[in-house]
Design an enzyme around this catalytic site. Structure first.
Site, short mmCIF file in Angstrom:
data_model
loop_
_atom_site.label_atom_id
_atom_site.label_comp_id
_atom_site.label_asym_id
_atom_site.label_seq_id
_atom_site.Cartn_x
_atom_site.Cartn_y
_atom_site.Cartn_z
N GLY A 158 0.83 -1.18 0.00
CA GLY A 158 0.00 0.00 0.00
C GLY A 158 0.87 1.24 0.00
O GLY A 158 2.02 1.20 0.43
N GLY A 165 1.52 5.28 1.34
CA GLY A 165 1.41 5.88 2.67
C GLY A 165 2.56 5.51 3.57
O GLY A 165 2.63 5.96 4.71
N HIS A 166 3.48 4.69 3.05
CA HIS A 166 4.65 4.30 3.84
C HIS A 166 5.93 4.94 3.30
O HIS A 166 7.03 4.47 3.57
CB HIS A 166 4.83 2.78 3.81
N LYS A 184 5.68 -7.97 2.31
CA LYS A 184 5.42 -7.83 3.74
C LYS A 184 4.25 -8.75 4.09
O LYS A 184 3.30 -8.89 3.32
CB LYS A 184 5.10 -6.38 4.08
N HIS A 241 -0.47 0.67 9.38
CA HIS A 241 -1.66 0.98 8.58
C HIS A 241 -2.76 1.56 9.45
O HIS A 241 -3.93 1.45 9.14
CB HIS A 241 -2.21 -0.27 7.90
#
Ligand SMILES: Nc1ncnc2c1ncn2[C@@H]1O[C@H](COP(=O)(O)OP(=O)(O)O)[C@@H](O)[C@H]1O
Ligand SMILES: Nc1ncnc2c1ncn2[C@@H]1O[C@H](COP(=O)(O)OP(=O)(O)O)[C@@H](O)[C@H]1O
Ligand SMILES: [Mg+2]
Ligand SMILES: [Mg+2]
Ligand SMILES: [Mg+2]
Ligand SMILES: [Mg+2]
Lengths: 332, 212, 332, 212
Positions: free
Chosen positions: A54, A56-57, A105, A219
């Site tokens: 995803g 956002g990291h 991950k 998350h």
């Protein structure tokens, strides 16, 4: 929601465009896909490394695309694993004939999407292997569950497997060293504040002004425990006790340390955390070989941090020392 | 019961509408034990599905279902994308070439869907996932096969609902909620909930159809 | 106040200890002083660069101590210029016989304290020169005021003057190139949220949920304008119009770009800002030579960003391209 | 008036106390047009000063004042550290070696302090700084020299207060507040305020002394 964005629907696309415009010497984007690859991909004869997850990291994972680390980073929607077709395109674009290693991950979604993509690539005759990173000791390991999450320790997998591939390792060798890292890396994190997923527009959780969340994921998923806010040293003591006990890391060991900010925590505080990490390791007779302090695997603007320890042997040390040149991770 | 391609498209559109209606609710359930995106993921996926299948009324039912599956896989991501995507793909494969679906076809495709989800996610009943709503429903369909589609569907929806509610009482063993351990207790699983919503919408569409 | 600290009174000391423990290969601390110097200081025969200022701007300035950039970073209390005696110790510790350049951000306190330290060093026979960075175009320049503030553009001075010194430039030459950078660098910033100085325990200002501050400094001091929150592109348009007009930067020019996060803003948003920065430069016919996106000059956990443009000539380009190896700025 | 070293130390301790009492207030003023630290800076500096001069009652007044200045310079930082530090240094230099200070010495050292601040900060009256409180006070002392210390001090404090209040009506031209331009209007300058507090405390101490 106070964010420097234009439209929550296209944050990932606009981010990737901004990134490619910033670093054309390092990376390019696959037209039509949210995939960032090395500017010179595919590198002929080199095992290619593909990671992602995803968004956002940031800088994970596209920020680690470059010499000595990844060949491609696949960016899903915020906090959502990318779809198999995106990953498949990445694999095709970076395969230089020596095979492709997927660094995944350990989240149900990531694992399924990457494995589906791997199957698609194998159908086309590309040699694909994969490893699953699960460094988060906050999550109890049990044969009945899906195991632990992968968090900041993933960056050490990128670095070390990336160095092995750059040095000409075969797919089997690169996979083996990636697995060695995974076996020897442990992390745990905590958060002081939630973050806001742009498309959702509100915080992922609510938390009191005097509370913190321990064992927090990346998350916005709840941690394992909520407590009153503690002093930096107490927090480090708690996280380190879990991390050290888990492998275990014992006197005489040599480690690499990563103190990772989750996005909203300033560098000043990360250094204050590292002070205590380093003191504890001194007390335990564990030698610090290298330390990384900064933002490596974030959770949007969440305030908080994670600590990662990687136990080193001679092979891991020399691969960790190898140069790397990517937008977000440089080593001379 | 006899569902042609046009009706199938209609049912899928109805499901899409219901999912979108419940976007906030599903996301809120996911925020308690996950990462607060299940409603967003599902509605994004079904928005793409509706776009894709509009105009497919001429195709056979298998193709339509496979298209739904492929679209979910390639637009949703996360856990629910591959899971529901595989379910629809397998359902479509089970009825390849059929221009009409009868009650037996429905059971066949539902079994295939369940199998697909279990293959992809490796979850069993009782692990706080989609399977907890879907498996009891499929079992009810089979158990009540002889009593006809109406009874069987009502029972299936009833069982799905019970399964969904039961997820409140169990600890998650699969998916993101499993990281919470005991703290996942007391919360209803978002995936089981979206599954119930889909089943209920399908049943309502089919039973409506029956009366008309 | 949600911070990962132990005691507001000693945040600077604990941070510096954490930093030195993280990067012993790069830096050491002067016993008894909040001064970070190169591990191998003094470097004989090289012009030494000393910068510093209040803490809370990490990685500025101690993070830039290392090969190809600074020889010493002096850390004052949070947002408070260091005192002359601290700066004086730094000068003495890094002077390698070729003289010392002080890189000062244009704040009354910084200028006075650094100049007093310079006088003290000159009294001891050390050759000292200084430059004053004033890149912030938010502040109107007027002969009646103290001029503009120094903000993120300072990092370009460190990089380029540092490269010149590393290459063996004399104090005069290093000072001249630092001044060339200062003449050609312009910045402007904005903020979405305030920050909390640990010793104060409360936000430096209050701001509505739908408001932002334009022309914000890096010490929580008010900006030049408060408006409703705008889209990322609109914000960039506004900042860029001020920056571009000021030098001015004109078609055909080549520039280095820095998109700098103030501490609480995630990398994702910085890339979204850079997208628009780069688009505007394309439209204007200004060529981007290099881009830096990240946290270079922060303001604790403040959410917000600044944009910096540096107009380049051949000399500046080759010095910008030179390798640098410091904890927070590496270039291969 | 005759101030010996012990009394001088007492006055400085009283100033330190008043500054610490006003720490929040000064910081709040600085938050409006600066960086919200003036009270913190000043009280930190005077805490160190009190520690340094305790036990210095035996030294001459010049040495004591220079010690205050050096301590402020080496502990405060920011703008106020070098400014007030230089002021006390210059004041001390102006009365080097004196074991007692009379009214003329007071005027001499106040003039030196003002000169020190103006030399260091390059500010003139009307630029919204310490100078706006200090210069009118020093002028009043000189103007009323013939009327004796009591009248002169009262006038000086009165003028300092007016100067401090006047800073609300002017735009900052020096220091951090100058970056605000017009937005600095309406706010009282923190440095002028701390200066007034110090003058007022000194006067109170001296006038008290007078009566006793
Ligand atoms: N292995 C699995 N088998 C079946 N369903 C699962 C599995 N893992 C997760 N799920 C379902 O997926 C749902 C979460 O979906 P979603 O929020 O869209 O994905 P993600 O967890 O990647 O954010 C859970 O509520 C659960 O019902
Ligand atoms: N050039 C100057 N001359 C005289 N006083 C000044 C000058 N610059 C600033 N000041 C005073 O310093 C005060 C601010 O002090 P302080 O807040 O402690 O330092 P900083 O501005 O470095 O945070 C201002 O209110 C002003 O009165
Ligand atoms: Mg998700
Ligand atoms: Mg989810
Ligand atoms: Mg200050
Ligand atoms: Mg101040």
């Amino acid at each position: 929601m106070k964010k420097l964005i234009n439209n929550p629907e296209v944050v990932v696309e606009e981010m990737l465009e901004g990134m490619v415009r910033a670093f054309p010497q390092y990376v390019r984007k696959l037209e039509g896909y949210n995939v960032i690859v090395r500017a010179d991909a595919p590198v002929k004869g080199k095992v290619a490394l593909v990671s992602g997850g995803g968004s956002g990291h940031e800088p994970s994972h596209a920020g680690y695309v470059g010499k000595g680390m990844l060949d491609a980073g696949v960016a899903g929607a915020v906090f959502t694993s990318p779809t198999p077709d995106q990953i498949f395109e990445a694999i095709k674009a970076v395969d230089g004939g020596a095979g492709v290693l997927l660094i995944i991950k350990n989240y149900t979604g990531d694992v399924m999407n990457f494995e589906m993509a791997g199957d698609m690539a194998r159908d086309e005759g590309i040699e694909v292997a994969s490893v699953i990173v699960n460094d988060d000791v906050a999550v109890e390991n049990s044969t009945y569950t899906v195991g632990r999450r992968g968090i900041a320790g993933t960056v050490f997998v990128h670095k070390i497997a990336g160095a092995k591939a750059q040095a000409g390792g075969t797919l089997e060798e690169v996979k083996a060293v990636a697995e060695k890292v995974i076996k020897n890396v442990r992390s745990m994190g905590m958060a002081l504040t939630p973050c806001i997923v742009p498309a959702a527009g509100k915080p992922t959780f609510t938390i009191g002004d005097d509370e913190m969340e321990i064992g927090m994921g990346i998350h916005g998923e709840p941690g394992t425990m909520r407590t009153n806010i503690m002093k930096a040293d107490e927090i480090v003591d708690h996280l380190m006790s879990k991390i050290l006990a888990d492998l275990p890391f014992e006197s005489g060991a040599e480690v690499a340390v990563m103190v990772n900010g989750l996005g909203g925590t300033p560098l000043m505080e990360l250094f204050i955390l590292n002070r205590r990490v380093s003191q504890i390791l001194d007390e335990k007779g564990i030698k610090v070989y290298r330390t990384y302090v900064g933002e490596f695997m974030t959770s949007l603007e969440m305030a908080g941090a994670s600590i990662t320890l990687l136990k080193l042997d001679d092979e891991l040390k020399s691969l960790l020392d190898a140069p790397a040149d990517t937008p977000a991770f440089k080593q001379l | 019961m006899a569902v042609d391609s046009a009706k199938l498209v209609e049912i899928i559109k109805a499901i899409s509408e219901k999912i979108t209606e419940n976007k906030e609710y599903l996301t809120q359930l996911d925020s308690a034990i996950g990462d607060a995106d299940h409603g967003i993921n599902m509605s994004k996926g079904f928005r793409a599905v509706v776009e894709k299948i509009s105009g497919m009324e001429g195709k056979d039912c298998g193709t339509i279902l496979k298209t739904v599956g492929m679209t979910l896989i390639s637009t949703v991501g996360g856990a629910s994308g591959p899971l529901y995507g595989t379910a629809f793909m397998k359902a479509g494969q089970a009825v390849t070439g059929k221009s009409h679906l009868d009650f037996n076809d429905l059971i066949t495709l539902m079994e295939a869907a369940l199998e697909g989800i279990k293959y992809r996610g490796k979850a069993e009943k009782g692990e706080k996932t989609i399977v907890d709503a879907l498996e009891p429903a499929v079992e009810a369909l089979k158990r009540h096969r002889e009593e006809g589609v109406e009874v069987a569907l009502r029972e299936a929806v009833e069982e799905a609902k019970k399964g969904m509610e039961y997820t409140k009482d169990i600890i998650a063993k699969k998916g993101r909620a499993s990281y919470l351990g005991e703290r996942s207790l007391g919360h209803q699983d978002p995936g089981a909930t979206s599954c119930y919503i889909m089943l209920e919408t399908m049943a309502a569409q089919l039973l409506d159809g029956k009366k008309s």
